[in-house]
Motif scaffolding. Structure first.
Motif, short mmCIF file in Angstrom:
data_model
loop_
_atom_site.label_atom_id
_atom_site.label_comp_id
_atom_site.label_asym_id
_atom_site.label_seq_id
_atom_site.Cartn_x
_atom_site.Cartn_y
_atom_site.Cartn_z
N UNK A 191 -41.19 63.61 41.88
CA UNK A 191 -40.02 64.44 41.58
C UNK A 191 -40.37 65.54 40.59
N UNK A 192 -41.65 65.63 40.24
CA UNK A 192 -42.09 66.68 39.33
C UNK A 192 -42.09 66.24 37.88
N UNK A 193 -41.80 64.96 37.62
CA UNK A 193 -41.80 64.50 36.24
C UNK A 193 -43.24 64.41 35.73
N UNK A 194 -43.40 64.74 34.45
CA UNK A 194 -44.74 64.69 33.85
C UNK A 194 -45.09 63.24 33.51
N UNK A 195 -46.34 63.04 33.10
CA UNK A 195 -46.77 61.70 32.70
C UNK A 195 -45.87 61.19 31.57
N UNK A 196 -45.61 62.05 30.61
CA UNK A 196 -44.79 61.65 29.47
C UNK A 196 -43.36 61.32 29.87
N UNK A 197 -42.81 62.12 30.78
CA UNK A 197 -41.43 61.86 31.24
C UNK A 197 -41.37 60.55 32.02
N UNK A 198 -42.39 60.31 32.82
CA UNK A 198 -42.48 59.05 33.56
C UNK A 198 -42.55 57.89 32.57
N UNK A 199 -43.39 58.05 31.54
CA UNK A 199 -43.55 56.98 30.56
C UNK A 199 -42.23 56.69 29.83
N UNK A 200 -41.53 57.73 29.40
CA UNK A 200 -40.34 57.49 28.59
C UNK A 200 -39.12 57.14 29.42
N UNK A 201 -38.98 57.74 30.61
CA UNK A 201 -37.76 57.50 31.38
C UNK A 201 -37.84 56.33 32.34
N UNK A 202 -39.03 56.02 32.80
CA UNK A 202 -39.17 54.95 33.80
C UNK A 202 -39.91 53.75 33.21
N UNK A 203 -41.13 54.00 32.74
CA UNK A 203 -41.98 52.88 32.33
C UNK A 203 -41.42 52.18 31.09
N UNK A 204 -41.06 52.96 30.07
CA UNK A 204 -40.59 52.34 28.83
C UNK A 204 -39.39 51.42 29.06
N UNK A 205 -38.32 51.91 29.68
CA UNK A 205 -37.18 51.00 29.86
C UNK A 205 -37.49 49.79 30.73
N UNK A 206 -38.26 49.98 31.79
CA UNK A 206 -38.53 48.85 32.68
C UNK A 206 -39.49 47.86 32.04
N UNK A 207 -40.52 48.39 31.37
CA UNK A 207 -41.49 47.51 30.73
C UNK A 207 -40.83 46.75 29.58
N UNK A 208 -39.90 47.39 28.89
CA UNK A 208 -39.20 46.73 27.79
C UNK A 208 -38.46 45.50 28.29
N UNK A 209 -37.82 45.65 29.43
CA UNK A 209 -37.08 44.51 29.99
C UNK A 209 -38.00 43.34 30.27
N UNK A 210 -39.17 43.65 30.80
CA UNK A 210 -40.13 42.59 31.12
C UNK A 210 -40.69 41.98 29.84
N UNK A 211 -40.98 42.84 28.86
CA UNK A 211 -41.72 42.39 27.69
C UNK A 211 -40.84 41.77 26.62
N UNK A 212 -39.54 42.01 26.70
CA UNK A 212 -38.67 41.60 25.59
C UNK A 212 -38.77 40.11 25.21
#
Ligand SMILES: Nc1ncnc2c1ncn2[C@@H]1O[C@H](COP(=O)(O)OP(=O)(O)OP(=O)(O)O)[C@@H](O)[C@H]1O
Ligand SMILES: [Mg+2]
Lengths: 217, 240
Positions: free
Chosen positions: A125-146
């Motif tokens: 969708x044109x998102x940068x690595x950083x945008x992917x990290x903060x908008x997708x990876x961070x929230x999803x990984x947080x749920x798994x890691x919590x």
């Protein structure tokens, strides 16, 4: 109810110990988590091969008993390097790295749990690595890691009892001092346990609250 | 226009694309068929630069995708892509899914993004699911959401990779209807598909891939009516 020699002042003394436990834990978990996120992302990003040296160092922190790390770090910093630092600083430093070592693994696992296809979708969708990290990876990984992270935080709180070895008077040490003086070990340990519980319980509850809130999606 | 010139691509020792030449004109609908592992998905991911290529080049509107100087994030705004499955961001509602990249990438305001998201979701028939999380959607609805999400970026091209293959048969129809609608609106599309009837019906041209080679490309009447390549003949016989 109890026939005890425990005075209000002694209770305040214990509460101060609990406060120290709380502060050491909070500082260590805070910095340990930040470092752990940085190390975890680096480990994930550069791959197992290039990350081998970092992994090795983190493994050292994970495999040597905390007590030994504290004594050695204290000796190293004060005697070898000749810095005049407090036991409190050494305790926070060592515990932070100890936390970071575990946290890095949790973070890496969390990131790996985010499906690659979702990340491709984000990048498509044109998102940068950083945008992917903060908008997708961070929230999803947080749920798994919590859950693991909560476990880590509670573990660090209990392990922080070992910092007495560098002259930090935290909850367990305060209790021991009183036990020596009052000779009422069972009663004092009960109170000590209660303090630990009072610190842990909100953390654990907060964890389950978040898990519940996130389970709708 | 998408121009693919002599593109080669290997994964380790396995050569997946063995010199592909293909041009897709503005407004054209190209469908790609072929057996599993023939390199169809790989071609799509090369077109938007998700995968590097070993040699040859791919131009999108004259911009070389794999050139060092190309701003891929910018180029990808022109190219919508929908994958086979796992497209929905599970922690965001349907509406948020469609808004996210508009806000982050196109820097649209929340209000603009929401208006566009609602428009696109209505377009694909999900206007009543805005506040729902993807886990509550059927597979077909999730795929239509992914299509709306790509369309909300106002792309000039849509690449669709077997968007119906993970769906139950009764859900295939609704997604294909969405694609038919897009085609009739003049969207330039490359659709990888196993739906021969659909390919026959919407395509301007159909390309058949076999083991990393584009073995045949022709308008659907010709390709399905009088297939020349022996592998294509076998493939069509097997799918009927
Ligand atoms: N990231 C990857 N790493 C290694 N091999 C890969 C990778 N992606 C694809 N391949 C291999 O490349 C070949 C072509 O894969 P591709 O996904 O392009 O095929 P396809 O034509 O889309 O097949 P299907 O119809 O099954 O989706 C396959 O043999 C596949 O195993
Ligand atoms: Mg494929």
């Amino acid at each position: 109810m109890f026939d005890t020699a425990l005075t209000t002042n002694d209770l305040i003394f214990l509460a101060k110990g609990a406060g120290m436990t709380l502060i050491v834990t909070a500082i260590s978990v805070f910095f340990g988590t930040i470092l752990g996120i940085i190390f975890g992302v680096i480990r994930y990003q550069i791959g197992p091969w290039w990350a081998a040296p970092l992994t090795f160092v983190l493994d050292i922190f994970r495999s040597i008993p905390l007590l030994i790390q504290l004594v050695l770090a204290n000796a190293f910093v004060t005697t070898v390097l000749g810095f005049r630092v407090s036991g409190f600083a050494v305790a926070c430093g060592v515990l932070s790295l100890y936390t970071a070592a575990y946290c890095a693994e949790i973070v890496r696992g969390g990131i790996e749990a985010v499906p690659q296809t979702l990340r491709r979708a984000a990048r498509s969708l044109g998102m940068t690595w950083g945008q992917d990290m903060t908008s997708i990876v961070l929230p999803l990984a947080t749920r798994v890691a919590l859950p693991s992270w909560i476990g880590l935080a509670l573990g660090v709180m209990k392990d922080s009892a070992l910092v007495y070895i560098v002259q930090v008077v935290e909850l367990l040490k305060s209790t021991q001092i009183l036990i020596t003086r009052l000779q009422e070990p069972l009663f004092l340990l009960m109170i000590c346990g209660l303090f630990y519980f009072l610190i842990s319980f909100p953390i654990a509850r907060f964890g389950s609250y978040l898990e519940k809130r996130w389970s709708n999606d | 226009m998408i121009e693919i010139e002599n593109v080669r691509k290997s994964f380790g020792p396995l050569e997946v694309l063995k010199g592909i030449n293909l041009t897709v004109a503005k407004g054209e609908v190209l469908t790609v068929i072929g057996g599993s592992g023939s390199g169809k998905s790989t071609l799509l991911t090369c077109i938007n630069g998700l995968e590097p290529i070993d040699s040859g080049r791919i131009l999108v509107d004259g911009i070389e995708v794999h050139a060092r100087t190309t701003d891929l994030n910018k180029l990808r705004q022109k190219i919508g892509i929908v994958f086979q499955q796992w497209n929905a961001f599970p922690h965001l509602t349907v509406l948020e899914n469609v808004m996210l990249a508009q806000v982050k990438v196109l820097k649209r305001s929340k209000a603009e993004a929401e208006a566009e998201a609602v428009r696109q979701l209505n377009h694909v028939g999900l206007g009543d699911k805005l506040k729902v999380y993807p886990s509550k959607l059927s597979g077909g609805q999730q795929q239509r959401m992914a299509i709306a999400r790509a369309l909300a970026m106002s792309p000039d091209y849509m690449l669709l990779d077997e968007v119906t293959s993970a769906l139950d048969p009764q859900l295939v129809g609704e997604v294909l209807d969405t694609l038919r609608m897009l085609a009739s609106e003049g969207m330039t599309m490359i659709c990888v598909t196993h739906e021969m009837k659909f390919a026959r019906e919407v395509s301007d041209r159909v390309a058949f891939f076999h083991k990393g080679v584009m073995a045949e490309i022709a308008p659907p009447e010709e390709l399905f009516g009088a297939p020349k390549d022996p592998e294509l003949q076998k493939f069509l016989a097997a799918t009927h």
